[in-house]
Each structure stands twice: as structure tokens, then as C-alpha cells.
Scaffold this active site. Structure first.
Site, mmCIF file in Angstrom:
data_model
loop_
_atom_site.group_PDB
_atom_site.id
_atom_site.type_symbol
_atom_site.label_atom_id
_atom_site.label_comp_id
_atom_site.label_asym_id
_atom_site.label_seq_id
_atom_site.Cartn_x
_atom_site.Cartn_y
_atom_site.Cartn_z
ATOM 1 N N TYR A 1 0.079 -7.490 -1.907
ATOM 2 C CA TYR A 1 -1.006 -6.749 -1.275
ATOM 3 C C TYR A 1 -2.319 -7.319 -1.779
ATOM 4 O O TYR A 1 -2.751 -7.032 -2.894
ATOM 5 C CB TYR A 1 -0.874 -5.254 -1.589
ATOM 6 C CG TYR A 1 -1.947 -4.386 -0.975
ATOM 7 C CD1 TYR A 1 -2.483 -4.664 0.280
ATOM 8 C CD2 TYR A 1 -2.431 -3.275 -1.656
ATOM 9 C CE1 TYR A 1 -3.465 -3.872 0.835
ATOM 10 C CE2 TYR A 1 -3.412 -2.456 -1.113
ATOM 11 C CZ TYR A 1 -3.928 -2.759 0.133
ATOM 12 O OH TYR A 1 -4.903 -1.964 0.692
ATOM 13 N N ASN B 1 -5.240 -9.373 4.160
ATOM 14 C CA ASN B 1 -6.592 -8.874 4.425
ATOM 15 C C ASN B 1 -7.543 -9.975 4.893
ATOM 16 O O ASN B 1 -8.754 -9.933 4.604
ATOM 17 C CB ASN B 1 -7.167 -8.149 3.196
ATOM 18 C CG ASN B 1 -6.889 -6.645 3.242
ATOM 19 O OD1 ASN B 1 -7.160 -5.992 4.245
ATOM 20 N ND2 ASN B 1 -6.327 -6.111 2.172
ATOM 21 N N ASP C 1 -1.648 2.309 10.141
ATOM 22 C CA ASP C 1 -2.669 1.591 10.893
ATOM 23 C C ASP C 1 -2.327 0.109 11.001
ATOM 24 O O ASP C 1 -2.941 -0.620 11.789
ATOM 25 C CB ASP C 1 -4.067 1.793 10.290
ATOM 26 C CG ASP C 1 -4.160 1.454 8.810
ATOM 27 O OD1 ASP C 1 -3.105 1.305 8.151
ATOM 28 O OD2 ASP C 1 -5.293 1.358 8.291
ATOM 29 N N GLU D 1 0.832 -1.204 0.000
ATOM 30 C CA GLU D 1 0.000 0.000 0.000
ATOM 31 C C GLU D 1 0.875 1.267 0.000
ATOM 32 O O GLU D 1 0.761 2.125 0.867
ATOM 33 C CB GLU D 1 -0.987 -0.006 1.174
ATOM 34 C CG GLU D 1 -2.200 0.846 0.871
ATOM 35 C CD GLU D 1 -3.360 0.662 1.857
ATOM 36 O OE1 GLU D 1 -4.396 1.314 1.635
ATOM 37 O OE2 GLU D 1 -3.244 -0.121 2.818
ATOM 38 N N ASP E 1 0.107 -8.106 3.222
ATOM 39 C CA ASP E 1 -1.201 -7.878 3.817
ATOM 40 C C ASP E 1 -2.188 -8.765 3.072
ATOM 41 O O ASP E 1 -2.542 -8.484 1.937
ATOM 42 C CB ASP E 1 -1.563 -6.391 3.677
ATOM 43 C CG ASP E 1 -2.967 -6.078 4.168
ATOM 44 O OD1 ASP E 1 -3.649 -6.989 4.662
ATOM 45 O OD2 ASP E 1 -3.379 -4.906 4.041
#
Length: 252
Positions: free
Chosen positions: A108, A150, A244, A35, A148
Site C-alpha cells: 500500500y 496511488n 471506492d 487499506e 495500490d
């Protein structure tokens, strides 16, 4: 070899939150970013090179969106930008570096939180990447897939599993996919080394979630069968606050 994976949620913003100081202190051999939200010419590459890194970027065609990167203290033998899928390559989702017999990927995975269309694209990516990794392992058996994903895998990996069972990122189909993926010659390095430790890698910006440690573990460094025994440490750096997400890593 120390490998770090970090969804920086905008690398330019992370620079303003002492990303360089973190990288200097961590002193990893390889750093995988997700990201980026930036093109290569928008990144202070000189500052990263001053830390001893060779820098490689694969940005999305859409400005300020997605993108992956990889830093390495040793120049890789080969860099592969993309995965050969038109949509996912246009979104800058996969970059690979080869170091001798070891390959490291920064990936990602799409999020499905914005609605059904993106959730369907997420499922398409999951189907694609599973086959892609299986095929790649025939050529590159020693593989680390950083990124990531997710997806929070088990109830131990999310602060409130009961209320999130219908939430993208903790859907039964997503968790089942991850169980299957980790059962086909790839392994969750953090859970392998820390079977009972409950730590998270992402927190919502809402409701003071990070201060209350109401998080999700959705970032992983998956290692292939042949190098599982070489994983000596696997860790999550909750104290790093450039995003985050927080960084995580392993030592081979």
C-alpha cells in the site's frame, strides 16, 4: 494461479458490502488486500478460513489506518511482515508470501493528497521500494508486486489528465518514477495484456464519479521479467462495489 489485489478501504466495511460473496465467486488462489483499517482481531478471519484461505495480516500501529493482508488457498512457505523500514512498517505497508520459486507482495503506497509532508513521505517510499524490489529480485527473481500504488501512469489511466497534472497521484515526478520502475524488469500486467483498454480501479466518492466512470487506474499487479510470459490474463473487476477501489487480478 489466479492472484487478486484489492484496496478494500476498510475491510470491516467491505464485509458489510458482500466481500465474502465476491471472494467466493472469484475463487482466487491468492488475494492481496490494502487499506485494511483494522487489526487482526477485528477481522472475521473464520469466515475467510471457511472459504479455504490461510490468512495473514500486517496492520498499522495507528488504529483504523492503512494495513495490508494476504489470503492464500495454499499455505505459503514463508511470510514476511514488513520491509525493514521503520516508518513504513509502523504504517503496515508491505507483506510478502513465498510459494516455491514465486513471491507475491501486497503493498500500500502512501498517498500524498493530504499535503506536502505526506507527499514527501510518498517520494521517500517510492525511492525506498524501488531499491527494495531490485534487491529482493536478486534473491526472489519471480515476483508479483500487487497493490495500490496511488499513481496513474499515463493519460489513458485517468479520466481527465489535463486538469489533474498538478494533482498528487498524477504529478510528472510520480509518473516518471512509474515509467522507470516499469522499465527496470517489472511490468504492468494489465497494460501488457490489454495495451489499448481504458479501465479504472478507483473513483472519488464525490460528484457521482463512479456512475459516470470518472476514475483513475492507480492499482497494479507488476510482474518481474522471468514470469511475464506466464501471464495469461490480466483484468479489472469494475463490477465489484465493496470499496471506492475495485479488485484487479491476473492468471499465471
Amino acid at each position: 494461479m489466479k492472484i487478486i489485489s484489492y484496496n478494500v478501504n476498510g475491510i470491516r466495511a467491505a464485509f458489510k458490502k458482500d466481500l465474502l460473496a465476491y471472494l467466493e465467486e472469484e475463487n482466487a488462489d491468492v488475494v492481496c488486500f490494502q487499506e485494511l483499517k483494522a487489526n487482526a482481531d477485528q477481522i472475521d478471519q473464520a469466515a475467510l478460513e471457511a472459504l479455504g484461505y490461510h490468512c495473514y495480516w500486517f496492520s498499522a500501529e495507528k488504529k483504523g489506518y492503512s494495513g495490508v493482508g494476504l489470503l492464500s488457498k495454499t499455505r505459503p512457505d514463508h511470510i514476511k511482515l514488513g520491509c525493514g523500514h521503520e516508518l513504513f512498517d509502523s504504517e503496515g505497508r508491505v507483506i510478502r508470501a513465498d510459494f516455491g520459486q514465486l513471491s507475491v507482495i501486497s503493498a500500500y503506497f502512501p498517498s500524498g493528497t493530504s499535503g506536502d509532508i505526506r507527499q514527501d513521505i510518498k517520494y521517500e517510499f517510492l525511492d525506498f521500494i524501488k531499491t527494495y524490489i531490485a534487491d529482493l529480485r536478486k534473491e526472489k527473481p519471480n515476483l508479483v508486486l500487487c497493490g495500490d500504488y496511488n499513481i496513474a501512469h499515463t493519460e489513458m489511466d485517468i479520466h481527465n489528465p489535463k486538469s489533474n497534472k498538478k494533482t498528487s497521484g498524477f504529478l510528472p515526478e510520480e509518473r516518471e518514477w512509474l515509467s522507470e520502475f516499469f522499465g527496470t524488469g517489472m511490468h504492468d500486467s494489465f497494460r501488457h495484456i490489454n495495451p489499448d483498454e481504458q479501465k479504472y480501479s478507483w473513483w472519488s466518492y464525490r460528484a457521482n464519479a463512479r456512475a459516470n466512470n470518472k476514475g483513475w487506474r492507480i492499482d497494479y499487479l507488476a510482474v518481474s521479467d522471468p514470469i511475464l510470459a506466464d501471464v495469461k490474463e490480466a483484468f479489472i473487476r469494475n463490477e465489484a462495489h465493496q470499496s471506492d477501489h475495485c479488485p484487479l487480478g491476473l492468471i499465471l
